[in-house]
Design a protein around this motif. Structure first.
Motif, PDB file in Angstrom:
ATOM      1  N   ASP A  94     -91.921 -81.696  16.456  1.00 39.74           N
ATOM      2  CA  ASP A  94     -92.425 -82.544  16.816  1.00 39.74           C
ATOM      3  C   ASP A  94     -92.297 -83.699  16.833  1.00 39.74           C
ATOM      4  OD1 ASP A  94     -93.632 -80.025  17.970  1.00 39.74           O
ATOM      5  OD2 ASP A  94     -95.607 -80.333  17.274  1.00 39.74           O
ATOM      6  N   GLY A  95     -92.181 -84.135  16.007  1.00 39.95           N
ATOM      7  CA  GLY A  95     -91.936 -85.981  15.370  1.00 39.95           C
ATOM      8  C   GLY A  95     -90.796 -86.071  13.884  1.00 39.95           C
ATOM      9  N   TYR A  96     -89.610 -86.304  13.428  1.00 37.72           N
ATOM     10  CA  TYR A  96     -89.388 -86.560  12.341  1.00 37.72           C
ATOM     11  C   TYR A  96     -89.126 -87.775  12.259  1.00 37.72           C
ATOM     12  CZ  TYR A  96     -85.463 -87.557   8.763  1.00 37.72           C
ATOM     13  OH  TYR A  96     -85.437 -88.548   7.907  1.00 37.72           O
ATOM     14  N   VAL A  97     -89.720 -88.673  11.268  1.00 36.87           N
ATOM     15  CA  VAL A  97     -89.863 -90.054  11.209  1.00 36.87           C
ATOM     16  C   VAL A  97     -88.834 -90.653   9.954  1.00 36.87           C
ATOM     17  CG1 VAL A  97     -91.545 -92.171  10.449  1.00 36.87           C
ATOM     18  CG2 VAL A  97     -91.840 -90.087  12.496  1.00 36.87           C
ATOM     19  N   TYR A  98     -88.511 -91.141  10.183  1.00 36.92           N
ATOM     20  CA  TYR A  98     -87.510 -92.117   9.357  1.00 36.92           C
ATOM     21  C   TYR A  98     -87.530 -93.593   8.791  1.00 36.92           C
ATOM     22  CZ  TYR A  98     -83.888 -94.549   7.075  1.00 36.92           C
ATOM     23  OH  TYR A  98     -82.381 -95.591   6.973  1.00 36.92           O
ATOM     24  N   VAL A  99     -88.195 -93.576   7.074  1.00 41.01           N
ATOM     25  CA  VAL A  99     -89.164 -94.815   6.781  1.00 41.01           C
ATOM     26  C   VAL A  99     -87.198 -95.181   6.189  1.00 41.01           C
ATOM     27  CG1 VAL A  99     -90.529 -95.878   4.669  1.00 41.01           C
ATOM     28  CG2 VAL A  99     -90.946 -93.105   5.760  1.00 41.01           C
ATOM     29  N   SER A 100     -87.279 -96.070   7.200  1.00 37.41           N
ATOM     30  CA  SER A 100     -85.663 -97.223   7.258  1.00 37.41           C
ATOM     31  C   SER A 100     -86.683 -98.740   6.983  1.00 37.41           C
ATOM     32  CB  SER A 100     -85.354 -97.349   8.414  1.00 37.41           C
ATOM     33  OG  SER A 100     -84.687 -97.989   8.746  1.00 37.41           O
TER      34      SER A 100
END
Length: 330
Positions: A94-100
């Motif tokens: 449902d949600g993939y979050v990349y820590v940039s």
């Protein structure tokens, strides 16, 4: 049914706080780490752990099958290939979050805005490098992998923190300044004290990751930083206030610093040109930041309970004393 989350990296700093935030908000969490560090959640029955290497696609796939996550927080993707693999493996979450990172921005705009301020380029050689010099390039390339995945229908987003501080900060950058304020009654700061390097309190970064996973727009990037940004002099004054101590901040220009054989860049958290991120897009999702006095009080309390002193950033007190001596004669 309980929501599930996979945190790729979750025992050291940002990931550790992300796990705590997720569990506090009702998630069942699985962490994926190499197992090289003590697990702070070893006794927490809300958190499972899988040992593996996030650069190994088979380990990522095994984590997906084991955790069956609704959301994924990817804290340790340092090469664009890492992000490309993750957005493919976790394409159905449902949600993939990349820590940039705020370091992904290429232009010195004030403030730096998502979708407006240009990002760093990244050559094939930079994409596989591991040096600090290419960190921003690689983070920007990871952002572009997120955008490409979202264009293919993946619920992928990016969060760009500026410099992160708070409990368990292994970089010890803020610890250096806390130690100086707690130890000495006069502290040298480079320049006029008004230099600005935007920072983000770690618990706010953790909540931002969850909120973006839950509500963020696929393909979007979200800056995160304190809603009130402090200059370096204001930072030291805030440390002194929450620590209930007194400290005189002594600004020193390049000529004064030269008396101690120092340069402005010898001091951590100094940046000649201001670095400020616009956080309005994140705030529009309902995110709020901790008041800086409260965030600093927690940071100072954690510093006092730790053995961190920021010594690796120390330009040398003897050199500072020479600078203070010059300032006294002016």
């Amino acid at each position: 049914m309980t929501d599930t989350a996979l945190v790729v990296g979750g025992t050291r700093f940002i990931g550790r706080h992300a796990v705590a935030d997720l569990t506090e908000n009702g998630y069942r969490v699985t962490t994926l780490t190499r197992g090289n560090r003590e697990d702070p959640f070893a006794d927490d029955d809300r958190v499972d752990h899988i040992e593996g290497d996030r650069t190994n696609d088979r380990d990522l796939e095994a984590a997906r099958l084991s955790a069956d996550p609704d959301i994924v927080i990817d804290c340790v993707a340092y090469r664009p290939a890492d992000v490309a693999a993750a957005t493919e493996i976790f394409a159905d979450v449902d949600g993939y979050v990349y820590v940039s990172s705020g370091a992904a921005y290429a232009a010195e705009h004030v403030p730096k805005r998502e979708g407006e301020t240009p990002l760093e380029a990244c050559t094939p050689e930079q994409a596989t490098d591991d040096s600090d010099a290419t960190y921003g390039n690689r983070k920007a390339a990871g952002d572009r992998e997120v955008f490409a995945a979202a264009a293919e229908g993946v619920n992928a987003t990016s969060v760009r923190p500026c410099i992160v501080y708070g409990p368990h900060d292994y970089t010890e950058r803020l610890d250096y300044w806390i130690d100086r304020v707690l130890t000495y009654d006069r502290v040298v700061v480079p320049g006029d004290g008004d230099n600005l390097w935007h920072r983000a309190y770690v618990e706010d970064v953790a909540s931002a990751l969850r909120i973006v996973a839950e509500r963020g727009e696929p393909g979007a990037a979200y800056n995160v930083g304190d809603r009130r940004a402090l200059t370096l002099e204001e930072t030291l004054e805030t440390i002194a206030a929450v620590a209930d101590t007194t400290c005189t901040v002594v600004p020193a220009d390049a000529d004064a610093l030269a008396a101690g054989g120092l340069e402005p860049t010898d001091f951590t958290l100094y940046r000649e040109y201001p670095h400020l991120l616009d956080t309005c897009a994140l705030a529009d999702l309902g995110w709020e930041s901790t008041p800086v006095e409260e965030a600093m009080a927690r940071s100072v309390a954690d510093h006092r309970d730790s053995d961190r002193d920021g010594n690796e950033w120390d330009p040398g007190r003897d050199a500072e004393e020479r600078v203070l001596g010059v300032k006294e004669t002016l």
